[in-house]
Design an enzyme around this catalytic site. Structure first.
Site, PDB file in Angstrom:
ATOM      1  N   HIS A   1      -4.650   0.591   5.657  1.00 12.17           N
ATOM      2  CA  HIS A   1      -4.655   1.287   6.947  1.00 12.17           C
ATOM      3  C   HIS A   1      -5.096   2.746   6.806  1.00 12.17           C
ATOM      4  CE1 HIS A   1      -3.309  -1.347  10.089  1.00 12.17           C
ATOM      5  NE2 HIS A   1      -2.122  -1.590   9.593  1.00 12.17           N
TER       6      HIS A   1
ATOM      7  N   GLU B   1      -0.669  -1.876   4.171  1.00  8.31           N
ATOM      8  CA  GLU B   1      -0.351  -0.514   4.635  1.00  8.31           C
ATOM      9  C   GLU B   1      -1.263   0.502   3.965  1.00  8.31           C
ATOM     10  OE1 GLU B   1       1.244  -0.792   7.175  1.00  8.31           O
ATOM     11  OE2 GLU B   1       2.369  -2.633   6.849  1.00  8.31           O
TER      12      GLU B   1
HETATM   13  N1  BES Z   1       1.503  -0.892  11.882  1.00  5.56           N
HETATM   14  C1  BES Z   1       2.304  -1.984  11.488  1.00  5.56           C
HETATM   15  C2  BES Z   1       3.768  -1.719  11.616  1.00  5.56           C
HETATM   16  C3  BES Z   1       4.286  -1.848  13.011  1.00  5.56           C
HETATM   17  C4  BES Z   1       4.367  -3.067  13.591  1.00  5.56           C
HETATM   18  C5  BES Z   1       4.722  -0.775  13.717  1.00  5.56           C
HETATM   19  C6  BES Z   1       4.856  -3.169  14.879  1.00  5.56           C
HETATM   20  C7  BES Z   1       5.196  -0.896  14.998  1.00  5.56           C
HETATM   21  C8  BES Z   1       5.282  -2.102  15.583  1.00  5.56           C
HETATM   22  C9  BES Z   1       2.049  -2.360  10.042  1.00  5.56           C
HETATM   23  O1  BES Z   1       0.820  -1.991   9.551  1.00  5.56           O
HETATM   24  C10 BES Z   1       2.087  -3.846   9.987  1.00  5.56           C
HETATM   25  O2  BES Z   1       1.239  -4.458  10.543  1.00  5.56           O
HETATM   26  N2  BES Z   1       3.082  -4.404   9.318  1.00  5.56           N
HETATM   27  C11 BES Z   1       3.300  -5.820   9.264  1.00  5.56           C
HETATM   28  C12 BES Z   1       3.022  -6.375   7.910  1.00  5.56           C
HETATM   29  C13 BES Z   1       1.578  -6.670   7.674  1.00  5.56           C
HETATM   30  C14 BES Z   1       1.345  -7.144   6.281  1.00  5.56           C
HETATM   31  C15 BES Z   1       0.992  -7.656   8.639  1.00  5.56           C
HETATM   32  C16 BES Z   1       4.745  -6.030   9.598  1.00  5.56           C
HETATM   33  O3  BES Z   1       5.482  -5.044   9.627  1.00  5.56           O
HETATM   34  O4  BES Z   1       5.130  -7.153   9.845  1.00  5.56           O
HETATM   35 ZN    ZN Z   2      -0.788  -3.187  10.085  1.00  2.00          ZN
END
Ligand code: BES
Ligand code: ZN
Length: 867
Positions: A307, A304
Site C-alpha cells: 500500500h 500493507e
Molecule cells: N486498509 C485496510 C485496513 C482497513 C480495512 C481499514 C477496513 C479500515 C477498514 C488494509 O489494507 C486491509 O485491507 N487489510 C485487510 C487485510 C488484507 C490482506 C486484505 C484486513 O484488515 O482484513
Molecule cells: Zn488493504
C-alpha cells in the site's frame, strides 16, 4: 411522547455522482497529544487554504466537542456545529485554525480513532476514524504534511511512535513525563495518520533499497513476544525486495515500523511508515501458529507494505474508489505469495476464497459493483467484492495484455498519479495508455454487479471443434438490465488419446453469444476452459463425467485439474440432492469420485501441498450457491455422506498416506508443510468414514504433535466426533496454551466450526466461558463467525442459530458496530434458503432493525438484507 423518538432518522445516502472537490485544503497540520488512558488532550493546528468560493470551512467530527477554537491565534466565535461537524467562517484565503479536543481512549470500544488496548494507546483512522480524534476535513482527497508532538508518562508509554521520522525526543514537561516529535514529509490523507504509545519492544532489522538507501525496520510487540516476530520480519524484507523487482517500487522513508495490537477490528492497516497490525498477522512460531497462519502473516505484511505505493503515494479521491487501492493491492499481495510459495496452490486458495465469500455477496441483497455507486456507512464496503473481485478485475487486465505490457501500464499509473488522490478511471486509463489496449467495454466490470454466468458447449464435426459460448449477468439490487462483459478465457483442447494439447489459447468473450472454430481435430477434443480461473465468472459447461475424470487426471493447468475434480463432485452432489438418483447411479457416481480420489492419493508425481488441495471437497456454501433454494441440512448430509464413502472405500490408502506424512519432521519447507496438510485431510475423510479409527489416530497425532498445525488439525477432527477423547484433548489444549490469546481463539473457533451434532450447544456454553469477551473482536469472531459460517450451527432447523446470531448483533452493536454489522450477511441469505428457515432468518433481521439506537453500520446491512 415525541413520535420522532420511535422512528429512526432516514439514513443519509452518499452518492458517488455527488462528488465535489474540497472547498478548503489543509497543506500542513500540527497535532499535539497530551496522552492519558482516560483522557488525552489534542490540539490540532491546521494551515488551511481556500480551494473554491465557500468561506465556510467544514471540519468533520464524531463523538467529540471543541474545547477551544482559534483562528490565526485568536479565540473566535465565528463557528457553529452542524450535527457532528464543526463549521468555521473564514474571511480570507489562508488561515491557521487551531482546535482543542479531549478524548477518552479507555472508553472507546468501537476501536476507531484513538483507543486503549492492553495498556497501550493506538489509533485506527481508516475510513473515518480521524474525526473521532480531532475536527478535520476527514476525506481522502485532502492531503497534508503532518508534524506530531506527543507527551505522556514515561512509565506507561515508554515508546512513542507516529508516521514518518522521529525528529526530537526529550524529557518533560514535568516529573516522569517524556515527549517526542515526529514529522512525515509525504503529504497524506487523514486516514493514514497513526500514533502508538505504550510499553513495547522491537525486533529491529534493516533493508537496503535498490538505490542503496538503508531503511530501519522495527516490529513492535509486548515484552516476551519478540521471538514470534521473525517470520513477519522476513516477510517484510521479502516484500520490499519483491516490489522493487516486480513493480519497480522503492520504499521512500528511512524508517518502517509495524506495531502489533491485540484489539483490532481488521487484519492490519497501512498507515504511512507505521503499519498497525492485529497480533494474529504478526506473531508466529511453530508451537502456536499453523502453516495457514504463516501464510496469512506473509500475505498481510506484504499487502500493507505494498500500500505504500498503491494507496499511500497514490491514494483514493473518495471512498467509492476504494478498489483502486484495495483491489490492486490484493492482486499485488496475491502475485507476491504466488512467487514466494506454490503458485498453483495459492491460485486455488484465492479462487476458493472468492467463491466462498464474494460469489454469495454478488448474488444476494448486498451485491454492489467493485466501484459502488452509493453507501450509507463506508465501513460496510470493505467487502469481498471491492477486495477480491477487484483484484480479479485487475488480474484480467494483466491476462489480456500479458505481464510485460501490464507492467508498462502500472509504471505509467505510478508515474502519472504519484502524489495524487486518484480514481478507478485514472487507473484504467493508465493501463490503457501504458499497455496499449482499449478497455472501453471492459470498464463495465467497474459498474456492473453480479457474477456473470457463462455457458459453454463444444461440438465436433468434419475435423472442426466448435465452441459455443454465451454469457448473462444476473440482475442485482438497483441493476435490472446488464450489458455483455469482456471475459478473457484461457482454454486448451486436449487430445484424449495422447493426453496432450497443442498449446493454450486466450479467447475473449465480449458479446452475449459467440462461436469459436478450431480446425484440425480428427477426434473430438476434451475442453479445458477458464484455466487458471482467468475470469471471475461461473462456468456452466456441457461436459461429460468421463471428460471431467480425464481432466482431473491429465490437465497440465493445476487450477483446471482441481476444478475438474470439483465439478465432478458438485454434479454428483447436486444429483443426490435432487433425490432422483437410482441406487445404481448413486453407486456409479460415488465410485467415479472415489477412483479419482484414489488416483490423487496415490499419484507420486503430485506434491503434497497440491494433493492436500485436491482432497478438499467443495464447501457447503458453494454447493448451496448452485441451487436456487437450498436446504442446508440436506447439503450437510449429502456432503458428509460422500466423505464417509470416501473414508471407508479409501481407508487403506488414507492410512498409508497419513503414516508416510507422519514420518516427515517439522520444517517450514514446502515438502514438510505438504505432509502436514495431507495428514489432516486424510484424518478428515477417515473421521467421516471410520470415526473410531480416526479418533484414535487423531488423538495420536495430537499427542505426538510438535507444532500447531498438527495439533490443531487433530483437535479439529476430534472436536467433530462423539468420543471421550474429544473433551480430553480440548482440555489438554486449553491448559497447554492458557494465557496465549491467539491460541485460545483457535480453541473457540474449532468448537464453533466443528461437525459435532451438538455444536450449537457447545457455542452457547462457550459464550459463558471465562475466556470469552465481547470487547475483543478476535475473540468474538473466533466464536461467532465460526458459528455463523458453520451450517450445522447456524442453520439448525429450530432457528436457534439465527436467534443466537441475532442476539449477538443486538448486544454487540452498541459496543462495536463495525464488527456487529459483519454478522448480518449470513442472515441476509434468507431468499436462497428453504422457506421454513427463510422465515426464521427474516424474522431475526426484523428484530435487529427494530432495535432502537441501532448503528448506521448495522442498520444499512440489515435493512438492505430485508429490502
Ligand atoms: N486498509 C485496510 C485496513 C482497513 C480495512 C481499514 C477496513 C479500515 C477498514 C488494509 O489494507 C486491509 O485491507 N487489510 C485487510 C487485510 C488484507 C490482506 C486484505 C484486513 O484488515 O482484513
Ligand atoms: Zn488493504
Amino acid at each position: 411522547m415525541d413520535a420522532s423518538l420511535n422512528t429512526p432518522p432516514a439514513p443519509t445516502v452518499i452518492q458517488r455522482a455527488d462528488y465535489q472537490p474540497p472547498a478548503w485544503l489543509v497543506p500542513e497540520v500540527t497535532l499535539a497529544f497530551d496522552l492519558g488512558t482516560e483522557q488525552t488532550k489534542v490540539v490540532a493546528a491546521l494551515k488551511v487554504q481556500r480551494n473554491g468560493q465557500s468561506q465556510t470551512l467544514r471540519l468533520n467530527g464524531d463523538g467529540i466537542t471543541p474545547e477551544a477554537v482559534l483562528v490565526d491565534g485568536q479565540p473566535t466565535n465565528d463557528w457553529r456545529m452542524d450535527g457532528a461537524d464543526l463549521l468555521v467562517e473564514l474571511p480570507g484565503d489562508a488561515h491557521e485554525v487551531s482546535i482543542t479536543t479531549a478524548i477518552n481512549p479507555a472508553a472507546n470500544t468501537q476501536l476507531m480513532g484513538l483507543y486503549a488496548s492492553n495498556g497501550m494507546l493506538c489509533t485506527q483512522c481508516e475510513a473515518e476514524g480521524f474525526r473521532r480524534i480531532t475536527f478535520f476535513p476527514d476525506r481522502p482527497d485532502v492531503l497534508s504534511v503532518y508534524t506530531v508532538h506527543m507527551q505522556g508518562s514515561k512509565d506507561l508509554f515508554p515508546v512513542l511512535l507516529s508516521n514518518g521520522n522521529c525528529t526530537q525526543q526529550g524529557e518533560g514537561p514535568g516529573e516522569g513525563v517524556h515527549n517526542a516529535t515526529w514529522h512525515d514529509p509525504w503529504p497524506k490523507p487523514s486516514y493514514l495518520f497513526a500514533l502508538v504509545a505504550g510499553d513495547l519492544v522491537a525486533n529491529q532489522d534493516t533493508f537496503t533499497t535498490m538505490s542503496g538507501r538503508k531503511v530501519d525496520l522495527g516490529i513492535w510487540v509486548r515484552e516476551g513476544d519478540q521471538d514470534r516476530t521473525h517470520h513477519a520480519m522476513q516477510a517484510l524484507k521479502d516484500s520490499m525486495e519483491w516490489d522493487e523487482e516486480t513493480f519497480g517500487r522503492e520504499y521512500d522513508l528511512d524508517l518502517f515500523n509495524i506495531v502489533a495490537v491485540s484489539d483490532f477490528n481488521m487484519g492490519a492497516m497501512e498507515n504511512k511508515g507505521l503499519n498497525v497490525f492485529n497480533t494474529r498477522y504478526i506473531l508466529a512460531d511453530a508451537e502456536t501458529a499453523t502453516d495457514l497462519d504463516y501464510d496469512g502473516i506473509e500475505g498481510v505484511v506484504a499487502h500493507e507494505y505494498f500500500h505504500n505505493w498503491s494507496g499511500n503515494r497514490i491514494t483514493c479521491r473518495d471512498w467509492f474508489q476504494l478498489s483502486l487501492k484495495e483491489g490492486f493491492t490484493v492482486l499485488r499481495d496475491q502475485l507476491f505469495s504466488q512467487d514466494m510459495g506454490s503458485a498453483a496452490v495459492k491460485r486455488i486458495e484465492d479462487v476458493r476464497v472468492l467463491r466462498a465469500a464474494q460469489f454469495p455477496e454478488d448474488s444476494g441483497p448486498l451485491a454492489h459493483p467493485i466501484r459502488p455507486d452509493s453507501y450509507q456507512e463506508i465501513s460496510n464496503f470493505y467487502t469481498a467484492t471491492v477486495y477480491n473481485k477487484g483484484a480479479e478485475v485487475i488480474r484480467m487486465m494483466r491476462t489480456l495484455v500479458g505481464p510485460e505490457r501490464f507492467r508498462a501500464g502500472t509504471d505509467l499509473y505510478f508515474d502519472r498519479h504519484d502524489g495524487e488522490a486518484a480514481t478507478c478511471e485514472d487507473f484504467v486509463k493508465a493501463i490503457e495508455d501504458g499497455a496499449g489496449i482499449d478497455l472501453g467495454q471492459f470498464r463495465l466490470w467497474y459498474s456492473q454487479a453480479g457474477t456473470p454466468r457463462v455457458t459453454a458447449r463444444l461440438d465436433h464435426a468434419d475435423g472442426v471443434a466448435t465452441l459455443t459460448l454465451a454469457q448473462s449477468v444476473p440482475p442485482t439490487p438497483g441493476q435490472g438490465e446488464k450489458q455483455p462483459m469482456v471475459i478473457p478465457l484461457r482454454i486448451a483442447l486436449f487430445d484424449p488419446a495422447s493426453g496432450t494439447h497443442q498449446g493454450e489459447q486466450l479467447i475473449v468473450l465480449d458479446r452475449a453469444e459467440m462461436q469459436f472454430a478450431f480446425p484440425g481435430f480428427a477426434r473430438r477434443p476434451v475442453l479445458s476452459l477458464g484455466r487458471g480461473f482467468s475470469a471471475p465468472v461461473a462456468i456452466d459447461a456441457e461436459i461429460s463425467d468421463e471428460d471431467l475424470v480425464f481432466l482431473a487426471a491429465h490437465d497440465d493447468d493445476p487450477f483446471a485439474r482441481y476444478e475438474a475434480l470439483q465439478q465432478l463432485i458438485v454434479k454428483h452432489l447436486l444429483a443426490v440432492l435432487d433425490g432422483a438418483l437410482t441406487d445404481a447411479a448413486l453407486e456409479a457416481g460415488r465410485g467415479a469420485i472415489a477412483a479419482a480420489f484414489a488416483a490423487v492419493v496415490g499419484d507420486r508425481a503430485l506434491d503434497d501441498l497440491m494433493r492436500g488441495e485436491l482432497m478438499i471437497l467443495p464447501g457447503e456454501g458453494y454447493l448451496a450457491d448452485q441451487l436456487l433454494v437450498a436446504d442446508p441440512g440436506a447439503i450437510r448430509k449429502a456432503r458428509e455422506g460422500l466423505k464417509a464413502y470416501l473414508g471407508r472405500s479409501l481407508e487403506a490408502g488414507l492410512l498409508a498416506l497419513h503414516d508416510r506424512a507422519s514420518a516427515v519432521p517439522y520444517a517450514l519447507s514446502a515438502e514438510a508443510r505438504g505432509a502436514r496438510k495431507v495428514k489432516t485431510q486424510a484424518l478428515a475423510l477417515l473421521a467421516a468414514g471410520v470415526p473410531q479409527r480416526a479418533a484414535d489416530l487423531a488423538a495420536a497425532q495430537f499427542d505426538a504433535a510438535d507444532n500447531m498445525t498438527d495439533r490443531q488439525g487433530a483437535l479439529m477432527v476430534l472436536a467433530g466426533l462423539e468420543t471421550p477423547l474429544r473433551q480430553e484433548k480440548l482440555a489438554a489444549f486449553l491448559a497447554r496454551h492458557a494465557g496465549d490469546p491467539l491460541v485460545i481463539d483457535k480453541w473457540f473457533s474449532l468448537q464453533a466450526g466443528s461437525l459435532h451434532p451438538q455444536a450449537l450447544d457447545h457455542v452457547k456454553a462457550l459464550a459463558g466461558h471465562p475466556d470469552f469477551t465481547m470487547t475483543n473482536p478476535n475473540r468474538v469472531r473466533a466464536l461467532y463467525m465460526a458459528a455463523a459460517v458453520n451450517p450445522g450451527v447456524f442453520h439448525v432447523a429450530s432457528g436457534e442459530g439465527y436467534r443466537m446470531i441475532g442476539e449477538l448483533v443486538r448486544a454487540l452493536d452498541p459496543i462495536n458496530p463495525q464488527t456487529a454489522a459483519r454478522f448480518i450477511a449470513p442472515l441476509g441469505r434468507w431468499r436462497r434458503i428453504e422457506p421454513l428457515r427463510a422465515a426464521l432468518m427474516k424474522a431475526e433481521l426484523e428484530r435487529i432493525v427494530a432495535q432502537p439506537g441501532l448503528s448506521k453500520d448495522t442498520f444499512e446491512q440489515a435493512s438492505k438484507s430485508l429490502g
